[in-house]
Design a protein around this motif. Structure first.
Motif, PDB file in Angstrom:
ATOM      1  N   ASP A 103     -39.191 -49.355 -20.133  1.00  0.00           N
ATOM      2  CA  ASP A 103     -40.322 -49.804 -20.494  1.00  0.00           C
ATOM      3  C   ASP A 103     -40.814 -50.806 -19.625  1.00  0.00           C
ATOM      4  OD1 ASP A 103     -42.519 -51.103 -22.148  1.00  0.00           O
ATOM      5  OD2 ASP A 103     -41.172 -51.672 -23.854  1.00  0.00           O
ATOM      6  N   ASP A 145     -43.316 -50.954 -27.348  1.00  0.00           N
ATOM      7  CA  ASP A 145     -42.435 -49.844 -27.243  1.00  0.00           C
ATOM      8  C   ASP A 145     -40.830 -50.498 -27.648  1.00  0.00           C
ATOM      9  OD1 ASP A 145     -44.103 -47.840 -25.780  1.00  0.00           O
ATOM     10  OD2 ASP A 145     -44.246 -49.678 -24.877  1.00  0.00           O
ATOM     11  N   ASP A 154     -45.406 -47.525 -19.454  1.00  0.00           N
ATOM     12  CA  ASP A 154     -44.457 -48.241 -20.365  1.00  0.00           C
ATOM     13  C   ASP A 154     -43.640 -47.274 -21.457  1.00  0.00           C
ATOM     14  OD1 ASP A 154     -46.997 -48.225 -21.310  1.00  0.00           O
ATOM     15  OD2 ASP A 154     -46.193 -50.009 -22.540  1.00  0.00           O
TER      16      ASP A 154
HETATM   17 MG    MG Z   1     -46.329 -50.459 -24.181  1.00  0.00          MG
END
Ligand code: MG
Ligand code: ADP
Length: 318
Positions: free
Chosen positions: A21, A59, A271
């Motif tokens: 990420d 995330d 990401d």
């Molecule tokens: Mg993100």
């Protein structure tokens, strides 16, 4: 240090996801052409979201919220509540701010905020199929993995449906977690993928996934995903594309670093592609394979490691 192999797998998965990420955050939304000219080769600072090097985004944050729910004695309500608290109270943010969120995710979390009794807040229409549930589902690879297929799928479906209620998101999450299950069992990526392709058609049939919906996964489950040309691998925010891109990267490399850098250098939703790929790569290659200079700058590394220990205990795996 981890006290069991399960805890070390979980820790490597969480760290691997957060590192992937963070590698993608500075170049999110930039094109693949831009990455060909200027590939990401290590952690960068600033860029798209003006964050220091090692900063992970929604995330990893929402993955950690789910892990925290497992650590605290899992209920679906807790998983929804912690996700909501990320957005509204900065729970599991890297530096106390939320700087990145998908449209579908934001709409669902807003519904949760407005209605205390709501848990499955995710939209169910065709265009609710962003990758926002896939990017946070990995902790379920460590929870009730031996439950009967239908129960297990229902759990995955419901955790997805906190933000993403369409059956496609649930199936994508399920297949991703099946891949994680095979890797956890010690299979190398190619063998894990072969097992996935062998078992999934029957599983989807048993789960009464419609033929039209199962067909969406045909290329993924063809056994030939690694042979697909790079130009035919998309890396935008659609859940199908992210799942395919992650497995494609995993199957074409033999180190953690090459795998996640390939994912990030696909461009666009860097990401999330980095996170989804990095979670599996971390799980398979292990923490020792993650470049130490990347871990050294990773935001809240010690907190992530403590979370992995707590989750291993809470999820009943250690
Ligand atoms: Mg993100
Ligand atoms: P998130 O899932 O993280 O909340 P978004 O709602 O912003 O993110 O969606 C991410 C992307 O997924 C968007 O670019 C959207 O166009 C794409 N997307 C969603 N559903 C579909 C679909 N059925 N087909 C193709 N792309 C889709």
């Amino acid at each position: 240090m981890p006290t069991s192999s399960l805890e070390s797998q979980l820790r490597a998965a969480l760290l691997g996801l957060a590192v992937g990420d963070a590698l993608g955050v500075p170049v999110e939304f930039q094109s693949r052409a831009a990455r060909r000219l200027d590939p990401v080769v290590t952690m960068r600072e600033y860029g798209t979201h003006h964050q220091p090097a090692g900063t992970w985004s929604d995330d990893a944050s929402l993955t950690f919220c789910l892990a925290q729910a497992l650590a605290d004695g899992f209920t679906l309500g807790k998983a929804a509540e912690y996700s909501r608290r990320w957005y509204y109270e900065q729970l599991w943010t890297p530096h106390g701010v939320v700087f990145d969120i998908g449209i579908t995710t934001r709409e669902a979390l807003s519904r949760l905020q407005a209605d205390d009794d709501l848990v499955l807040a995710g939209g169910t229409d065709e265009y609710s199929n962003g990758n926002g549930a896939l990017m946070r589902i990995l902790p379920l690879a460590f929870y009730q993995v031996d439950a009967p297929l239908k129960e297990r799928f229902q759990l995955i479906h419901d955790v997805s449906a906190i933000t993403h209620g369409h059956i496609r998101s649930a199936v994508a999450c399920f297949l991703y977690l099946e891949m994680a299950r095979h890797l956890r069992a010690g299979l190398a990526p190619a063998a894990a993928y072969a097992e996935l392709c062998r078992q999934a058609p029957t599983q989807l049939y048993e789960l009464q996934i419609s033929a039209a919906e199962a067909d969406k996964f045909e290329r993924l489950l063809s056994g030939r995903l690694p042979d697909v040309a790079a130009t035919a691998i998309d890396s935008g925010g659609y859940v199908m594309h992210t799942l395919e891109a992650a497995l494609w990267c995993l199957l074409r490399h033999e180190t953690y670093a090459e795998t996640v850098l390939d994912a990030v250098n696909l461009g666009d939703d860097t990401d999330t592609t980095g996170a989804v790929t990095g979670g599996l790569a971390g799980l398979y290659y292990g923490e020792a394979a993650i470049p130490p200079e990347w871990l050294a700058v990773l935001a809240r590394r010690a907190d992530i490691e403590a979370l992995a220990s707590a989750t291993a205990i809470g999820a009943g795996v250690s």
